[in-house]
Design a protein around this motif. Structure first.
Motif, PDB file in Angstrom:
ATOM      1  N   GLY A  93       0.962  -1.300   0.195  1.00  0.00           N
ATOM      2  CA  GLY A  93       0.415   0.109   0.198  1.00  0.00           C
ATOM      3  C   GLY A  93       1.198   1.482  -0.186  1.00  0.00           C
ATOM      4  O   GLY A  93       0.536   2.185  -0.548  1.00  0.00           O
ATOM      5  N   LEU A  94       1.498   1.191   0.550  1.00  0.00           N
ATOM      6  CA  LEU A  94       2.715   2.238   0.486  1.00  0.00           C
ATOM      7  C   LEU A  94       3.269   2.760  -0.751  1.00  0.00           C
ATOM      8  O   LEU A  94       3.334   3.459  -1.054  1.00  0.00           O
ATOM      9  N   ILE A  95       3.963   1.108  -1.042  1.00  0.00           N
ATOM     10  CA  ILE A  95       4.457   1.455  -2.564  1.00  0.00           C
ATOM     11  C   ILE A  95       3.690   2.677  -3.238  1.00  0.00           C
ATOM     12  O   ILE A  95       4.149   2.671  -4.475  1.00  0.00           O
ATOM     13  N   ASP A  96       2.193   2.048  -3.525  1.00  0.00           N
ATOM     14  CA  ASP A  96       1.526   2.156  -4.368  1.00  0.00           C
ATOM     15  C   ASP A  96       1.187   3.658  -4.206  1.00  0.00           C
ATOM     16  O   ASP A  96       1.097   4.939  -5.301  1.00  0.00           O
ATOM     17  N   ARG A  97       1.003   4.420  -2.928  1.00  0.00           N
ATOM     18  CA  ARG A  97       0.778   5.430  -3.022  1.00  0.00           C
ATOM     19  C   ARG A  97       2.339   6.528  -3.755  1.00  0.00           C
ATOM     20  O   ARG A  97       2.508   7.111  -3.912  1.00  0.00           O
ATOM     21  N   ALA A 100       2.398   6.309  -7.254  1.00  0.00           N
ATOM     22  CA  ALA A 100       1.232   7.573  -7.581  1.00  0.00           C
ATOM     23  C   ALA A 100       1.164   8.578  -7.447  1.00  0.00           C
ATOM     24  O   ALA A 100       1.375   9.562  -8.673  1.00  0.00           O
ATOM     25  N   SER A 101       2.211   9.039  -6.188  1.00  0.00           N
ATOM     26  CA  SER A 101       2.815  10.471  -6.666  1.00  0.00           C
ATOM     27  C   SER A 101       4.335  10.127  -7.452  1.00  0.00           C
ATOM     28  O   SER A 101       4.776  11.395  -7.257  1.00  0.00           O
ATOM     29  N   GLU A 102       4.679   9.692  -8.527  1.00  0.00           N
ATOM     30  CA  GLU A 102       6.254   9.348  -8.993  1.00  0.00           C
ATOM     31  C   GLU A 102       7.365   9.650  -7.730  1.00  0.00           C
ATOM     32  O   GLU A 102       8.448  10.401  -8.752  1.00  0.00           O
ATOM     33  N   PHE A 103       6.975   9.001  -6.754  1.00  0.00           N
ATOM     34  CA  PHE A 103       8.714   8.990  -6.165  1.00  0.00           C
ATOM     35  C   PHE A 103       9.031   8.209  -6.904  1.00  0.00           C
ATOM     36  O   PHE A 103      10.979   7.987  -5.959  1.00  0.00           O
ATOM     37  N   ILE A 104       8.832   7.033  -6.845  1.00  0.00           N
ATOM     38  CA  ILE A 104       9.575   5.593  -6.756  1.00  0.00           C
ATOM     39  C   ILE A 104       9.016   4.688  -8.066  1.00  0.00           C
ATOM     40  O   ILE A 104       7.825   5.012  -8.452  1.00  0.00           O
ATOM     41  N   ALA A 105       9.508   3.698  -8.373  1.00  0.00           N
ATOM     42  CA  ALA A 105       8.864   3.491  -9.499  1.00  0.00           C
ATOM     43  C   ALA A 105       8.972   1.567  -9.369  1.00  0.00           C
ATOM     44  O   ALA A 105      10.335   1.065  -9.180  1.00  0.00           O
ATOM     45  N   LYS A 123      12.138  12.717  -9.208  1.00  0.00           N
ATOM     46  CA  LYS A 123      11.148  12.664  -7.924  1.00  0.00           C
ATOM     47  C   LYS A 123      11.726  12.589  -6.904  1.00  0.00           C
ATOM     48  O   LYS A 123      11.783  13.350  -5.661  1.00  0.00           O
ATOM     49  N   GLY A 124      12.015  11.434  -6.321  1.00  0.00           N
ATOM     50  CA  GLY A 124      12.059  10.923  -4.553  1.00  0.00           C
ATOM     51  C   GLY A 124      13.784  10.983  -4.488  1.00  0.00           C
ATOM     52  O   GLY A 124      13.372  11.036  -3.824  1.00  0.00           O
ATOM     53  N   THR A 125      14.343  11.099  -5.882  1.00  0.00           N
ATOM     54  CA  THR A 125      15.483  11.345  -6.122  1.00  0.00           C
ATOM     55  C   THR A 125      16.386  12.961  -5.403  1.00  0.00           C
ATOM     56  O   THR A 125      17.185  12.966  -4.468  1.00  0.00           O
ATOM     57  N   GLN A 126      15.408  14.020  -5.973  1.00  0.00           N
ATOM     58  CA  GLN A 126      15.251  15.327  -5.169  1.00  0.00           C
ATOM     59  C   GLN A 126      14.811  15.205  -4.203  1.00  0.00           C
ATOM     60  O   GLN A 126      14.858  15.699  -3.144  1.00  0.00           O
TER      61      GLN A 126
END
Length: 175
Positions: A93-97, A100-105, A123-126
Motif C-alpha cells: 500500500g505504501l509503495i502504491d502511494r 502514484a506520487s511518482e517518487f518511485i517505480a 522526483k524521489g531523488t530530489q
C-alpha cells in the motif's frame, strides 16, 4: 538516590575530570535507565524528524522507505519489507502511494518477471536531497553544544553499542 543531571552515571574523581562508572550504584537499575534513555532519544528524534518532514507532505513510513531506497536502490519488494520489518501487504500500500506520487517505480526483475524491484524516480531523488538538508539541519540542532571531538566519540560509542546488539541478536538467533 535519584539523579536528574546530565552527569548521571558519572563518578567524580579526586582532582580530575569525571569518568563513566562501570558499575551502577546498588540503589539504581542502570540497565533500565540506559534502555529508557536510548529508547527516549530514538523516539524523540523520530518525532522531531517527523515535524521537519511534515512541510514536505511525507509520513514516517514514506520517508523511511525513500531513505532506505536512497542507499539500496532497486531492492526487491519482499526484501524491503523484511528489512523495514513491515508486512508485505502494508508495504504494498505504501509503495502504491509513493508510485502514484511518482517518487518511485516498480519494475520486473530482469531474471525473474514475478519479482518486483523498486527504484527511486527523479522526483524521489530530489526529495531525498531535500530530506538530507533537513536532516542535517535537525542534527546540528540536536548536537548543539557538542564539539566535533564529542560528536565523533558519540558516533563511535553508538556504533559499538549497535555492534554489540547485533552480536547478541545473532547469538540469540543461533541458539
Amino acid at each position: 538516590m535519584k539523579r536528574d543531571s546530565p552527569q548521571e552515571g558519572l563518578r567524580p574523581t579526586k582532582g580530575r575530570a569525571t569518568k563513566p562508572s562501570t558499575k551502577p550504584d546498588d540503589s539504581e537499575n542502570w540497565d533500565s535507565r540506559l534502555g529508557f534513555l536510548m529508547h527516549d532519544v530514538s523516539r524523540l528524534r523520530r518525532s522531531v524528524f517527523d515535524e521537519f518532514m511534515k512541510p514536505m507532505g511525507m509520513t514516517r513510513s514514506q520517508w523511511w522507505i525513500l531513505a532506505h531506497l536512497s542507499r539500496h536502490d532497486g531492492m526487491i519488494q519482499s526484501d524491503l519489507a523484511n528489512v523495514l520489518d513491515i508486512g508485505k501487504a502494508a508495504l504494498g500500500g505504501l509503495i502504491d502511494r509513493l508510485e502514484a506520487s511518482e517518487f518511485i517505480a516498480r519494475r520486473a526483475d530482469d531474471s525473474d518477471r514475478r519479482v518486483k524491484r523498486i527504484f527511486l524516480n527523479l522526483k524521489g531523488t530530489q526529495i531525498i536531497a531535500d530530506m538530507r538538508l533537513r536532516s542535517h539541519e535537525m542534527s546540528e540542532r540536536i548536537l548543539e553544544g557538542l564539539d566535533n571531538t564529542s560528536r565523533l566519540a558519540l558516533v563511535e560509542m553508538l556504533t559499538l553499542v549497535k555492534h554489540n546488539l547485533l552480536t547478541i541478536k545473532g547469538d540469540a538467533s543461533a541458539a
